[in-house]
Motif scaffolding. Structure first.
Motif, PDB file in Angstrom:
ATOM      1  N   VAL A 190       1.010  -1.296   0.017  1.00 61.12           N
ATOM      2  CA  VAL A 190       0.044   0.030   0.039  1.00 61.12           C
ATOM      3  C   VAL A 190       0.782   1.235  -0.199  1.00 61.12           C
ATOM      4  O   VAL A 190       1.742   1.396   0.848  1.00 61.12           O
ATOM      5  CB  VAL A 190      -0.857  -0.093   1.369  1.00 61.12           C
ATOM      6  N   THR A 191       0.796   2.510  -0.883  1.00 61.25           N
ATOM      7  CA  THR A 191       1.159   3.439  -0.670  1.00 61.25           C
ATOM      8  C   THR A 191       0.379   4.528  -0.311  1.00 61.25           C
ATOM      9  O   THR A 191      -0.694   4.799  -0.748  1.00 61.25           O
ATOM     10  CB  THR A 191       1.721   3.854  -2.494  1.00 61.25           C
ATOM     11  N   ALA A 192       0.829   5.186   0.745  1.00 65.20           N
ATOM     12  CA  ALA A 192       0.023   6.374   1.379  1.00 65.20           C
ATOM     13  C   ALA A 192       0.257   7.595   0.836  1.00 65.20           C
ATOM     14  O   ALA A 192       1.321   8.132   0.868  1.00 65.20           O
ATOM     15  CB  ALA A 192       0.310   6.577   3.080  1.00 65.20           C
ATOM     16  N   ASN A 193      -0.721   8.267   0.067  1.00 63.46           N
ATOM     17  CA  ASN A 193      -0.221   9.608  -0.737  1.00 63.46           C
ATOM     18  C   ASN A 193      -1.086  10.731   0.230  1.00 63.46           C
ATOM     19  O   ASN A 193      -0.961  12.003  -0.185  1.00 63.46           O
ATOM     20  CB  ASN A 193      -0.990   9.539  -1.855  1.00 63.46           C
ATOM     21  N   GLY A 194      -1.530  10.351   1.394  1.00 60.66           N
ATOM     22  CA  GLY A 194      -2.043  11.273   2.261  1.00 60.66           C
ATOM     23  C   GLY A 194      -1.932  10.895   3.779  1.00 60.66           C
ATOM     24  O   GLY A 194      -1.708   9.817   4.217  1.00 60.66           O
ATOM     25  N   ASP A 195      -1.987  11.875   4.819  1.00 55.05           N
ATOM     26  CA  ASP A 195      -1.476  11.720   6.212  1.00 55.05           C
ATOM     27  C   ASP A 195      -2.624  10.453   6.649  1.00 55.05           C
ATOM     28  O   ASP A 195      -3.761  10.329   6.180  1.00 55.05           O
ATOM     29  CB  ASP A 195      -1.812  12.845   7.013  1.00 55.05           C
TER      30      ASP A 195
ATOM     31  N   THR B  44       4.225   1.963   2.172  1.00 55.81           N
ATOM     32  CA  THR B  44       5.161   3.088   1.605  1.00 55.81           C
ATOM     33  C   THR B  44       4.502   4.482   1.796  1.00 55.81           C
ATOM     34  O   THR B  44       3.249   4.785   1.436  1.00 55.81           O
ATOM     35  CB  THR B  44       5.578   2.797   0.116  1.00 55.81           C
ATOM     36  N   LEU B  45       5.148   5.394   2.486  1.00 54.60           N
ATOM     37  CA  LEU B  45       4.754   6.621   2.731  1.00 54.60           C
ATOM     38  C   LEU B  45       5.288   7.544   1.466  1.00 54.60           C
ATOM     39  O   LEU B  45       6.400   7.387   1.101  1.00 54.60           O
ATOM     40  CB  LEU B  45       5.330   7.225   3.915  1.00 54.60           C
ATOM     41  N   ASN B  46       4.436   8.341   1.031  1.00 52.60           N
ATOM     42  CA  ASN B  46       4.983   9.158  -0.087  1.00 52.60           C
ATOM     43  C   ASN B  46       4.955  10.519   0.315  1.00 52.60           C
ATOM     44  O   ASN B  46       3.963  11.487   0.003  1.00 52.60           O
ATOM     45  CB  ASN B  46       3.773   8.952  -1.268  1.00 52.60           C
TER      46      ASN B  46
ATOM     47  N   GLY C 160       8.366   1.609   4.222  1.00 47.24           N
ATOM     48  CA  GLY C 160       9.525   2.453   3.520  1.00 47.24           C
ATOM     49  C   GLY C 160       8.828   3.806   2.652  1.00 47.24           C
ATOM     50  O   GLY C 160       7.831   4.384   3.366  1.00 47.24           O
ATOM     51  N   GLY C 161       9.676   4.286   1.806  1.00 48.14           N
ATOM     52  CA  GLY C 161       9.378   5.413   0.976  1.00 48.14           C
ATOM     53  C   GLY C 161      10.050   6.745   1.777  1.00 48.14           C
ATOM     54  O   GLY C 161      10.952   6.519   2.563  1.00 48.14           O
ATOM     55  N   SER C 162       9.223   7.765   2.031  1.00 45.59           N
ATOM     56  CA  SER C 162       9.750   8.817   2.684  1.00 45.59           C
ATOM     57  C   SER C 162       8.509   9.542   3.476  1.00 45.59           C
ATOM     58  O   SER C 162       7.556   9.707   2.622  1.00 45.59           O
ATOM     59  CB  SER C 162      10.484   9.831   1.569  1.00 45.59           C
ATOM     60  N   GLY C 163       8.800   9.697   4.791  1.00 45.43           N
ATOM     61  CA  GLY C 163       7.692  10.248   5.442  1.00 45.43           C
ATOM     62  C   GLY C 163       8.193  10.412   6.863  1.00 45.43           C
ATOM     63  O   GLY C 163       9.153   9.872   7.424  1.00 45.43           O
ATOM     64  N   THR C 164       7.162  10.353   7.613  1.00 39.52           N
ATOM     65  CA  THR C 164       7.191  10.649   9.164  1.00 39.52           C
ATOM     66  C   THR C 164       6.076  10.050   9.916  1.00 39.52           C
ATOM     67  O   THR C 164       5.168   9.873   9.692  1.00 39.52           O
ATOM     68  CB  THR C 164       7.352  12.020   9.552  1.00 39.52           C
ATOM     69  N   VAL C 165       6.721   9.220  11.180  1.00 40.66           N
ATOM     70  CA  VAL C 165       5.505   8.820  12.159  1.00 40.66           C
ATOM     71  C   VAL C 165       5.699   9.410  13.285  1.00 40.66           C
ATOM     72  O   VAL C 165       6.740   9.502  13.979  1.00 40.66           O
ATOM     73  CB  VAL C 165       5.891   7.103  12.403  1.00 40.66           C
TER      74      VAL C 165
ATOM     75  N   SER D 278      15.572   4.175   5.388  1.00 34.84           N
ATOM     76  CA  SER D 278      16.354   5.064   5.785  1.00 34.84           C
ATOM     77  C   SER D 278      15.466   6.489   5.659  1.00 34.84           C
ATOM     78  O   SER D 278      16.269   7.569   6.318  1.00 34.84           O
ATOM     79  CB  SER D 278      17.472   4.932   4.951  1.00 34.84           C
ATOM     80  N   ALA D 279      14.643   6.575   4.886  1.00 31.07           N
ATOM     81  CA  ALA D 279      14.157   8.004   4.631  1.00 31.07           C
ATOM     82  C   ALA D 279      12.654   8.365   5.478  1.00 31.07           C
ATOM     83  O   ALA D 279      11.937   9.109   5.414  1.00 31.07           O
ATOM     84  CB  ALA D 279      13.743   8.196   3.099  1.00 31.07           C
ATOM     85  N   ILE D 280      12.521   7.246   6.474  1.00 33.70           N
ATOM     86  CA  ILE D 280      11.243   7.391   7.384  1.00 33.70           C
ATOM     87  C   ILE D 280      12.020   8.057   8.683  1.00 33.70           C
ATOM     88  O   ILE D 280      13.047   7.532   9.225  1.00 33.70           O
ATOM     89  CB  ILE D 280      10.770   6.138   7.648  1.00 33.70           C
TER      90      ILE D 280
END
Length: 94
Positions: free
Chosen positions: A1-6, A24-26, A52-57, A85-87
């Motif tokens: 799954v790719t998340a394109n929104g919060d 995957t965080l976009n 994965g991807g890039s984003g913040t938790v 690594s980009a999280i």
């Protein structure tokens, strides 16, 4: 799954989501509980997976917030969640 929104797991106390086949965080944010600590939230990763991807938790100020592997098969080695690594994992800013 790719998340394109919060992904908001902070507005409702006890909100959880189960992830299957990776997340995957976009360039978005996952909110686990609120900054005040009055709600908690969590992410279960069902089986070995990657965040994965890039984003913040963002982990709110409740001790009930979590991000964990949900071991789906007894007797096997424990499941592992690999965090890319980009999280960024962080606490809320007030």
């Amino acid at each position: 799954v790719t998340a394109n929104g919060d992904l908001d797991l902070a507005s409702n106390h006890g909100a959880v989501a189960h992830v299957v086949n990776g997340l995957t965080l976009n360039n978005v944010t996952v909110w686990l509980g609120d900054a005040a600590g009055s709600t908690s939230g969590g992410l279960y990763f069902d089986g070995p997976q990657t965040l994965g991807g890039s984003g913040t938790v963002v982990f709110g100020n409740s001790g009930g917030n979590f991000l964990c592997a949900n071991d789906t098969t007894e007797g096997d080695p424990p499941d592992i969640v690999t965090i890319g690594s980009a999280i960024t994992l962080r606490e809320p800013t007030m």
